[in-house]
Design a protein around this motif. Sequence first.
Motif, PDB file in Angstrom:
ATOM      1  N   ILE A 108       0.844  -1.206   0.000  1.00 34.02           N
ATOM      2  CA  ILE A 108       0.000   0.000   0.000  1.00 34.02           C
ATOM      3  C   ILE A 108       0.872   1.246   0.000  1.00 34.02           C
ATOM      4  CG2 ILE A 108      -1.640   1.355   1.378  1.00 34.02           C
ATOM      5  CD1 ILE A 108      -2.857  -1.408   2.212  1.00 34.02           C
ATOM      6  N   ASP A 109       1.942   1.231   0.767  1.00 38.28           N
ATOM      7  CA  ASP A 109       2.847   2.383   0.803  1.00 38.28           C
ATOM      8  C   ASP A 109       3.482   2.650  -0.552  1.00 38.28           C
ATOM      9  OD1 ASP A 109       2.271   2.889   3.440  1.00 38.28           O
ATOM     10  OD2 ASP A 109       4.122   1.991   4.226  1.00 38.28           O
ATOM     11  N   GLY A 110       3.583   1.621  -1.404  1.00 36.29           N
ATOM     12  CA  GLY A 110       4.164   1.786  -2.731  1.00 36.29           C
ATOM     13  C   GLY A 110       3.186   2.265  -3.790  1.00 36.29           C
ATOM     14  N   LEU A 111       1.926   2.376  -3.448  1.00 37.46           N
ATOM     15  CA  LEU A 111       0.918   2.842  -4.404  1.00 37.46           C
ATOM     16  C   LEU A 111       0.974   4.351  -4.574  1.00 37.46           C
ATOM     17  CD1 LEU A 111      -2.235   0.834  -3.217  1.00 37.46           C
ATOM     18  CD2 LEU A 111      -0.694   0.267  -5.115  1.00 37.46           C
ATOM     19  N   THR A 112       0.533   4.815  -5.732  1.00 40.40           N
ATOM     20  CA  THR A 112       0.355   6.252  -5.920  1.00 40.40           C
ATOM     21  C   THR A 112      -0.881   6.684  -5.131  1.00 40.40           C
ATOM     22  OG1 THR A 112      -1.121   6.035  -7.828  1.00 40.40           O
ATOM     23  CG2 THR A 112       1.288   6.084  -8.275  1.00 40.40           C
ATOM     24  N   ASP A 113      -1.045   7.972  -4.935  1.00 40.36           N
ATOM     25  CA  ASP A 113      -2.235   8.466  -4.233  1.00 40.36           C
ATOM     26  C   ASP A 113      -3.510   8.056  -4.966  1.00 40.36           C
ATOM     27  OD1 ASP A 113      -0.576   9.600  -2.353  1.00 40.36           O
ATOM     28  OD2 ASP A 113      -0.803  11.653  -3.102  1.00 40.36           O
ATOM     29  N   ALA A 114      -3.491   8.109  -6.295  1.00 41.08           N
ATOM     30  CA  ALA A 114      -4.680   7.724  -7.067  1.00 41.08           C
ATOM     31  C   ALA A 114      -4.982   6.240  -6.894  1.00 41.08           C
ATOM     32  CB  ALA A 114      -4.477   8.054  -8.545  1.00 41.08           C
ATOM     33  N   GLN A 115      -3.950   5.413  -6.869  1.00 40.66           N
ATOM     34  CA  GLN A 115      -4.168   3.985  -6.674  1.00 40.66           C
ATOM     35  C   GLN A 115      -4.715   3.691  -5.281  1.00 40.66           C
ATOM     36  OE1 GLN A 115      -0.160   2.824  -7.712  1.00 40.66           O
ATOM     37  NE2 GLN A 115      -0.850   1.885  -9.638  1.00 40.66           N
ATOM     38  N   VAL A 116      -4.216   4.411  -4.287  1.00 40.11           N
ATOM     39  CA  VAL A 116      -4.722   4.232  -2.913  1.00 40.11           C
ATOM     40  C   VAL A 116      -6.224   4.494  -2.874  1.00 40.11           C
ATOM     41  CG1 VAL A 116      -4.696   5.254  -0.590  1.00 40.11           C
ATOM     42  CG2 VAL A 116      -2.545   4.676  -1.723  1.00 40.11           C
ATOM     43  N   GLU A 117      -6.663   5.477  -3.613  1.00 42.38           N
ATOM     44  CA  GLU A 117      -8.080   5.839  -3.625  1.00 42.38           C
ATOM     45  C   GLU A 117      -8.935   4.862  -4.424  1.00 42.38           C
ATOM     46  OE1 GLU A 117      -9.572   8.273  -1.884  1.00 42.38           O
ATOM     47  OE2 GLU A 117      -7.632   8.787  -1.017  1.00 42.38           O
ATOM     48  N   SER A 118      -8.323   4.138  -5.371  1.00 39.15           N
ATOM     49  CA  SER A 118      -9.145   3.323  -6.261  1.00 39.15           C
ATOM     50  C   SER A 118      -8.998   1.811  -6.080  1.00 39.15           C
ATOM     51  CB  SER A 118      -8.837   3.671  -7.723  1.00 39.15           C
ATOM     52  OG  SER A 118      -7.510   3.291  -8.049  1.00 39.15           O
ATOM     53  N   VAL A 119      -7.956   1.337  -5.446  1.00 38.53           N
ATOM     54  CA  VAL A 119      -7.763  -0.106  -5.309  1.00 38.53           C
ATOM     55  C   VAL A 119      -8.935  -0.689  -4.518  1.00 38.53           C
ATOM     56  CG1 VAL A 119      -6.307   0.029  -3.237  1.00 38.53           C
ATOM     57  CG2 VAL A 119      -6.103  -1.934  -4.743  1.00 38.53           C
ATOM     58  N   ALA A 120      -9.479  -1.807  -5.040  1.00 39.15           N
ATOM     59  CA  ALA A 120     -10.729  -2.305  -4.466  1.00 39.15           C
ATOM     60  C   ALA A 120     -10.638  -3.687  -3.836  1.00 39.15           C
ATOM     61  CB  ALA A 120     -11.808  -2.314  -5.549  1.00 39.15           C
ATOM     62  N   SER A 121      -9.478  -4.343  -3.925  1.00 36.20           N
ATOM     63  CA  SER A 121      -9.368  -5.678  -3.337  1.00 36.20           C
ATOM     64  C   SER A 121      -7.904  -6.003  -3.082  1.00 36.20           C
ATOM     65  CB  SER A 121      -9.965  -6.736  -4.266  1.00 36.20           C
ATOM     66  OG  SER A 121      -9.142  -6.901  -5.413  1.00 36.20           O
ATOM     67  N   LEU A 122      -7.684  -6.989  -2.230  1.00 46.09           N
ATOM     68  CA  LEU A 122      -6.317  -7.439  -1.993  1.00 46.09           C
ATOM     69  C   LEU A 122      -5.720  -8.026  -3.269  1.00 46.09           C
ATOM     70  CD1 LEU A 122      -6.663  -8.991   1.572  1.00 46.09           C
ATOM     71  CD2 LEU A 122      -5.505  -6.852   0.948  1.00 46.09           C
ATOM     72  N   ASP A 123      -6.516  -8.723  -4.064  1.00 43.77           N
ATOM     73  CA  ASP A 123      -6.032  -9.265  -5.338  1.00 43.77           C
ATOM     74  C   ASP A 123      -5.561  -8.141  -6.261  1.00 43.77           C
ATOM     75  OD1 ASP A 123      -6.473 -11.895  -4.600  1.00 43.77           O
ATOM     76  OD2 ASP A 123      -8.442 -11.997  -5.569  1.00 43.77           O
ATOM     77  N   GLU A 124      -6.338  -7.073  -6.325  1.00 43.92           N
ATOM     78  CA  GLU A 124      -5.943  -5.928  -7.154  1.00 43.92           C
ATOM     79  C   GLU A 124      -4.671  -5.292  -6.610  1.00 43.92           C
ATOM     80  OE1 GLU A 124      -7.624  -1.658  -8.845  1.00 43.92           O
ATOM     81  OE2 GLU A 124      -8.933  -2.888  -7.589  1.00 43.92           O
TER      82      GLU A 124
END
Length: 169
Positions: A145-161
């Motif tokens: 999660i710390d490696g995600l962009t801010d946009a990805q943090v807002e949009s990721v919807a599952s652990l698989d994703e």
Amino acid sequence: MAAIAAEADRAWERTLAEWGAAPGTPAERDLAALVADAPDRFEWRVVDAALDLLACPDCGAPLGSGERGCGPCDLADGNRYAAREVDRPAVAPRNEHAVRVAWTVARHPHRYGPRAVCGMELSLPEVYAGRMPTTAQAQAYRRLIDGLTDAQVESVASLDELLRLAARR
């Protein structure tokens, strides 16, 4: 989220019946205030339901859900963790605490950082199903999660994703 909300509603209905208070009456509001003042006497779903019925005297939000820095909300939010946590049958010990924390963060995301909210929202279905991550798994998810962009943090919807996004890096 809907299943936990329904459980909180049912827990509150049982508490109203046990205390002889009818919904929508001053007795219900008095009971909610009593629960908020003594959360250690009640199960956490009852406490959450009671807080939802009470308006913060400073900000007007449901008690414990206002912006950080609101004194009464900060106090009520902290005190909610004094409530009883009874693990559900056939789940790992302390699972109920994990459910409660994830539920609280997911319900009041404005009170927490976006990465904490992301982690709790992603983990809630798993912990609610009774599956607890190991410490190593939880730490690994946090690193992802710390490696995600801010946009990805807002949009990721599952652990698989989350795992797919991490694999692309």
